[in-house]
Design an enzyme around this catalytic site. Structure first.
Site, PDB file in Angstrom:
ATOM      1  N   GLN A  62      36.314  54.019  46.571  1.00  0.00           N
ATOM      2  CA  GLN A  62      36.280  55.040  45.533  1.00  0.00           C
ATOM      3  C   GLN A  62      34.878  55.624  45.483  1.00  0.00           C
ATOM      4  OE1 GLN A  62      39.158  55.484  43.895  1.00  0.00           O
ATOM      5  NE2 GLN A  62      38.671  56.905  42.237  1.00  0.00           N
ATOM      6  N   HIS A 112      31.152  48.087  40.458  1.00  0.00           N
ATOM      7  CA  HIS A 112      30.785  49.390  39.883  1.00  0.00           C
ATOM      8  C   HIS A 112      29.264  49.479  39.779  1.00  0.00           C
ATOM      9  CE1 HIS A 112      31.676  53.079  37.794  1.00  0.00           C
ATOM     10  NE2 HIS A 112      30.991  52.712  36.725  1.00  0.00           N
ATOM     11  N   TYR A 152      25.837  51.513  40.188  1.00  0.00           N
ATOM     12  CA  TYR A 152      25.273  52.864  40.197  1.00  0.00           C
ATOM     13  C   TYR A 152      24.007  52.906  41.053  1.00  0.00           C
ATOM     14  CZ  TYR A 152      28.187  54.753  36.444  1.00  0.00           C
ATOM     15  OH  TYR A 152      29.234  55.228  35.690  1.00  0.00           O
ATOM     16  N   ASP A 192      35.818  61.546  41.801  1.00  0.00           N
ATOM     17  CA  ASP A 192      36.305  60.221  41.424  1.00  0.00           C
ATOM     18  C   ASP A 192      37.502  59.999  42.347  1.00  0.00           C
ATOM     19  OD1 ASP A 192      36.623  57.810  40.241  1.00  0.00           O
ATOM     20  OD2 ASP A 192      36.736  58.563  38.187  1.00  0.00           O
ATOM     21  N   GLU A 239      32.621  52.325  45.718  1.00  0.00           N
ATOM     22  CA  GLU A 239      33.354  51.136  45.308  1.00  0.00           C
ATOM     23  C   GLU A 239      34.412  50.775  46.353  1.00  0.00           C
ATOM     24  OE1 GLU A 239      33.031  52.231  40.545  1.00  0.00           O
ATOM     25  OE2 GLU A 239      34.901  52.638  41.632  1.00  0.00           O
TER      26      GLU A 239
END
Length: 262
Positions: free
Chosen positions: A200, A93, A95, A165, A228
């Site tokens: 994702q 995860h 960013y 998402d 992801e």
């Protein structure tokens, strides 16, 4: 390295998106660290015990983060099931904001995905229908370079959140290019290469002025995005999806290369 710090907001340890807290919040052991030379790296280790966070069997997990070239961050995650079959589907995860700290949102970043299909998710972000649909003619189509914000207002993820998402099926096999992103203002670009069948896309819909990045900058909604790579989500409950169950003695391998350009 200055440009890298402006690009990567935060890096999480491997997370399973399962259990009550996720494996990014446990304490990992440093197994090896090389801080100098042309390709510095760190290898982390964690032993998941039988029954931890509801998962069966003992699992040994290694995660290596390496600057494999001046502008490439490689992430290698390996896991071995020791005594029981168990579902394994780690992701990172991480960013990103190619504009750098304090540059605002990422809606103007152009994104291209190597995905002609996506997995529809319900309001709980689960593939309850078990379908895999084509992206053609939908707001999820990024087969050609498209600003992230071009159609984002038409994508609702439930709970009052607007944005992506979304789980995509990545074409091809083995290590191949998954995504390409570019920020015209800064001139920074990124290619993500990986060996997983799905990915994702998350556009920071839930960021709410609480996450701090480089220089203490605080990030608002859409202030960063995540790519992801992973196996099919919730595969353990969908026999029509490729299995993510790891048998005893078998090894799970998840490789990623973040290739930056300036």
């Amino acid at each position: 390295m200055t440009n890298w710090g402006a690009t990567i907001m935060s890096i999480a340890l491997p997370d399973s998106k399962g259990g009550h807290r996720g494996f990014s919040k446990v304490i990992w052991t440093v197994k090896e660290y090389v801080g100098g030379g042309h390709s510095p790296y760190i290898t982390l280790f964690y032993h998941i015990f039988d029954g931890e966070q509801g998962f069966p069997g003992d699992l040994e997990v290694y995660a290596t983060y390496q600057l494999s070239s001046p502008y490439t961050l490689s992430v290698r995650t390996n896991a071995t099931a020791l005594n029981k079959a168990t579902p394994v589907n780690f992701l990172h995860h991480l960013y990103l904001n190619l504009g750098g700290q304090g540059s605002g949102d990422v809606l103007g970043h152009t994104l291209q995905l190597s995905a002609s299909r996506y997995i529809p998710l319900d309001d709980e972000l689960l593939p309850s229908s078990g379908r895999v649909d084509p992206v053609a003619g939908t707001n999820y189509d990024f087969r050609t370079p498209t600003p992230i914000g071009a159609r984002i207002r038409h994508v609702s993820r439930g709970k009052g959140l607007v944005g992506y998402d979304t789980s995509y099926v990545i074409g091809g096999d083995g290590m191949r290019k998954v995504a390409a992103v570019r920020d015209r203002k800064s001139g920074r670009g990124l290619e993500l290469w990986a060996n997983q069948p799905a990915m994702q896309l998350y556009t920071g819909n839930g960021l709410n002025n609480t996450i701090k990045g480089k220089g203490g900058k605080v990030y608002e909604r859409y202030g960063g995005f995540c790519l992801e790579t992973q196996g099919y989500p919730d595969a353990v409950n969908h026999p029509e999806f490729p299995s993510q169950t790891l048998r005893p003695g078998h090894v799970y391998k998840h490789d990623m290369d973040y290739k930056f350009s300036f």
